[in-house]
Design a protein around this motif. Sequence first.
Motif, mmCIF file in Angstrom:
data_model
loop_
_atom_site.group_PDB
_atom_site.id
_atom_site.type_symbol
_atom_site.label_atom_id
_atom_site.label_comp_id
_atom_site.label_asym_id
_atom_site.label_seq_id
_atom_site.Cartn_x
_atom_site.Cartn_y
_atom_site.Cartn_z
ATOM 1 N N VAL A 164 0.837 -1.206 0.000
ATOM 2 C CA VAL A 164 0.000 0.000 0.000
ATOM 3 C C VAL A 164 0.863 1.244 0.000
ATOM 4 O O VAL A 164 0.569 2.223 -0.682
ATOM 5 C CB VAL A 164 -0.948 -0.001 1.224
ATOM 6 C CG1 VAL A 164 -1.769 1.269 1.281
ATOM 7 C CG2 VAL A 164 -1.859 -1.204 1.174
ATOM 8 N N GLU A 165 1.942 1.194 0.751
ATOM 9 C CA GLU A 165 2.814 2.361 0.863
ATOM 10 C C GLU A 165 3.632 2.577 -0.410
ATOM 11 O O GLU A 165 4.010 3.703 -0.720
ATOM 12 C CB GLU A 165 3.742 2.195 2.064
ATOM 13 C CG GLU A 165 2.992 2.310 3.379
ATOM 14 C CD GLU A 165 3.870 2.051 4.592
ATOM 15 O OE1 GLU A 165 5.085 1.850 4.406
ATOM 16 O OE2 GLU A 165 3.342 2.045 5.717
ATOM 17 N N VAL A 210 2.725 2.097 -3.491
ATOM 18 C CA VAL A 210 1.945 2.624 -4.618
ATOM 19 C C VAL A 210 1.813 4.134 -4.471
ATOM 20 O O VAL A 210 1.374 4.625 -3.442
ATOM 21 C CB VAL A 210 0.544 1.971 -4.671
ATOM 22 C CG1 VAL A 210 -0.266 2.531 -5.828
ATOM 23 C CG2 VAL A 210 0.673 0.471 -4.802
ATOM 24 N N VAL A 268 0.354 7.955 -5.704
ATOM 25 C CA VAL A 268 -0.991 8.467 -6.008
ATOM 26 C C VAL A 268 -1.220 8.509 -7.509
ATOM 27 O O VAL A 268 -2.276 8.109 -8.000
ATOM 28 C CB VAL A 268 -1.175 9.879 -5.399
ATOM 29 C CG1 VAL A 268 -2.533 10.450 -5.760
ATOM 30 C CG2 VAL A 268 -1.005 9.836 -3.900
ATOM 31 N N PHE A 293 -1.649 5.070 -8.910
ATOM 32 C CA PHE A 293 -2.938 4.528 -8.460
ATOM 33 C C PHE A 293 -4.085 5.118 -9.281
ATOM 34 O O PHE A 293 -4.973 4.401 -9.729
ATOM 35 C CB PHE A 293 -3.136 4.829 -6.976
ATOM 36 C CG PHE A 293 -4.482 4.395 -6.466
ATOM 37 C CD1 PHE A 293 -4.758 3.056 -6.258
ATOM 38 C CD2 PHE A 293 -5.484 5.320 -6.226
ATOM 39 C CE1 PHE A 293 -5.998 2.654 -5.803
ATOM 40 C CE2 PHE A 293 -6.722 4.919 -5.772
ATOM 41 C CZ PHE A 293 -6.973 3.583 -5.558
ATOM 42 N N GLN A 294 -4.022 6.429 -9.486
ATOM 43 C CA GLN A 294 -5.089 7.099 -10.245
ATOM 44 C C GLN A 294 -5.111 6.627 -11.692
ATOM 45 O O GLN A 294 -6.181 6.398 -12.258
ATOM 46 C CB GLN A 294 -4.900 8.616 -10.183
ATOM 47 C CG GLN A 294 -5.335 9.206 -8.849
ATOM 48 C CD GLN A 294 -5.212 10.715 -8.805
ATOM 49 O OE1 GLN A 294 -4.765 11.328 -9.764
ATOM 50 N NE2 GLN A 294 -5.593 11.310 -7.687
ATOM 51 N N TYR A 349 -3.997 3.757 -12.827
ATOM 52 C CA TYR A 349 -4.485 2.375 -12.845
ATOM 53 C C TYR A 349 -5.998 2.338 -12.627
ATOM 54 O O TYR A 349 -6.715 1.590 -13.289
ATOM 55 C CB TYR A 349 -3.780 1.557 -11.752
ATOM 56 C CG TYR A 349 -4.249 0.126 -11.705
ATOM 57 C CD1 TYR A 349 -3.863 -0.781 -12.683
ATOM 58 C CD2 TYR A 349 -5.105 -0.315 -10.692
ATOM 59 C CE1 TYR A 349 -4.309 -2.084 -12.647
ATOM 60 C CE2 TYR A 349 -5.558 -1.605 -10.653
ATOM 61 C CZ TYR A 349 -5.155 -2.499 -11.634
ATOM 62 O OH TYR A 349 -5.596 -3.787 -11.607
ATOM 63 N N PHE A 350 -6.424 3.164 -11.714
ATOM 64 C CA PHE A 350 -7.852 3.203 -11.371
ATOM 65 C C PHE A 350 -8.691 3.596 -12.581
ATOM 66 O O PHE A 350 -9.716 2.978 -12.862
ATOM 67 C CB PHE A 350 -8.078 4.199 -10.227
ATOM 68 C CG PHE A 350 -9.479 4.183 -9.693
ATOM 69 C CD1 PHE A 350 -10.400 5.126 -10.109
ATOM 70 C CD2 PHE A 350 -9.889 3.220 -8.788
ATOM 71 C CE1 PHE A 350 -11.689 5.111 -9.624
ATOM 72 C CE2 PHE A 350 -11.181 3.197 -8.304
ATOM 73 C CZ PHE A 350 -12.082 4.148 -8.722
ATOM 74 N N LEU A 371 0.770 9.037 0.423
ATOM 75 C CA LEU A 371 -0.237 8.513 -0.515
ATOM 76 C C LEU A 371 -1.208 9.590 -0.980
ATOM 77 O O LEU A 371 -1.434 9.762 -2.166
ATOM 78 C CB LEU A 371 -0.999 7.371 0.159
ATOM 79 C CG LEU A 371 -1.886 6.557 -0.763
ATOM 80 C CD1 LEU A 371 -1.044 5.795 -1.754
ATOM 81 C CD2 LEU A 371 -2.743 5.612 0.028
ATOM 82 N N TYR A 372 -1.736 10.287 -0.049
ATOM 83 C CA TYR A 372 -2.721 11.296 -0.457
ATOM 84 C C TYR A 372 -2.835 12.336 0.640
ATOM 85 O O TYR A 372 -2.793 12.008 1.814
ATOM 86 C CB TYR A 372 -4.093 10.639 -0.687
ATOM 87 C CG TYR A 372 -5.006 11.477 -1.524
ATOM 88 C CD1 TYR A 372 -4.855 11.547 -2.897
ATOM 89 C CD2 TYR A 372 -6.021 12.223 -0.937
ATOM 90 C CE1 TYR A 372 -5.688 12.316 -3.669
ATOM 91 C CE2 TYR A 372 -6.855 12.995 -1.699
ATOM 92 C CZ TYR A 372 -6.682 13.035 -3.072
ATOM 93 O OH TYR A 372 -7.510 13.802 -3.839
#
Lengths: 207, 337
Positions: B263-264, B266, B268, B271-272, B274-275, B327-328
């Motif tokens: 989790v750490e 990845v 932002v 992640f965005q 990929y999302f 992360l955010y």
Amino acid sequence: MVESLFPSIENTGESSRRKKPRISETAEAEIEARRVNEESLKRWKTNRVQQIYACKLVEALRRVRQRSSTTSNNETDKLVSGAAREIRDTADRVLAASARGTTRWSRAILASRVRAKLKKHRKAKKSTGNCKSRKGLTETNRIKLPAVERKLKILGRLVPGCRKVSVPNLLDEATDYIAALEMQVRAMEALAELLTAAAPRTTLTGT
Amino acid sequence: MLEGLVSQESLSLNSMDMSVLERLKWVQQQQQQLQQVVSHSSNNSPELLQILQFHGSNNDELLESSFSQFQMLGSGFGPNYNMGFGPPHESISRTSSCHMEPVDTMEVLLKTGEETRAVALKNKRKPEVKTREEQKTEKKIKVEAETESSMKGKSNMGNTEASSDTSKETSKGASENQKLDYIHVRARRGQATDRHSLAERARREKISKKMKYLQDIVPGCNKVTGKAGMLDEIINYVQCLQRQVEFLSMKLAVLNPELELAVEDVSVKQFQAYFTNVVASKQSIMVDVPLFPLDQQGSLDLSAINPNQTTSIEAPSGSWETQSQSLYNTSSLGFHY
């Protein structure tokens, strides 16, 4: 008699003039209601909201993981079930926070956390008497509701904070809650896929 | 003069005078007897009083007629005592001294009763007349209203949306308000103007609109007809979504402890990216990932997972950043945990 049977053109004009604003008011109200519903649905369907929710969820998951690592290592089953419950609670709270407390269900979810904290501090009261016998008595005394009312009651239980709500409000809350749940499922699914893809294969396969 | 005075005619007159006086006395005696009867009778019923009044009036008439005859007879006799004081045509007869007005004892007794009764009758008659007039006007108004309603009914034949409840209410109202002279026209469906029925109709319309919105959201709800079926579908769909959330939370719980830094690691941006790719590619909401095996207690059985099984989802092309970044920024989103 003849005049009463055939009203004059002026009278009809006046009546139509009087009725027009009422019709327009109702039409405006309908349009506003539609717009609100469409906005609420669009809000949950937009990509931006999903991204925000997913990012918040990741942050929450990281905090949950930190807490779970500090606690003593018990059996794996208990850890997983506890973590799953905690993750679900955090996901729900994040969803309610992204709704910004505009709906009943979001306020109920946010309030349930406070209640849970208060319950922990209180001592568990000893239950007196047989619960089974009481349940039996209540079941026999229950009056069967009509099918629609019974189903509305079930729906009210499913949607958080909507047990004692009128039917139109319940349906509004249900529409918003369903849209939010769909978004939550999509975001969590994407997050799970991302985590499985990002993780080394050895951790999942166990080799 | 003396011959004229003491003649057969005068004798006959005297005899007549005597008979009239006797009759007067007899009438007075009868009236006294009637008074005694009235005083003795405790229950003064209105019927008895009417009878007494009737008798009294008859006696008065008899007396008046007899006196008029007597005056006519005696008017031509005797000297004309016209001294120049009064009118010349008036003459005092011999028997004028015998003229006595009969005392109406019944009038004295029943004067107050008659007055009150007359007032009461007047008061009663006035409202009766008024009510009759009002009834006539009401009949006219009702006839006009009927004709108007029939015209409206013909024009608004298409409005048949209201339920059976409103029609029942209108029929009940019709049965209550029905009168002998008034023929009630039964209200058509969709024309109920009662406040309660209008409010109920508006409420039903609102509910039906909201059900339509739900129908649009919930998949497979268009096929179902009826509120009960639709509610069943909605309940099933909500439960399904909640189960999916549970399953995904279980999956994340399994992944989270094992993936220590996943989790750490990845960022932002990744992640965005990929999302967005995943969401764009995925059309269905339902999760196709197989369920984790559960043991008897309902918890995850990790030993049952196939070790050779790999995930079907591959990571997107592009190198992952290994450096752990924040992360955010939660403060920017306004979410304070």
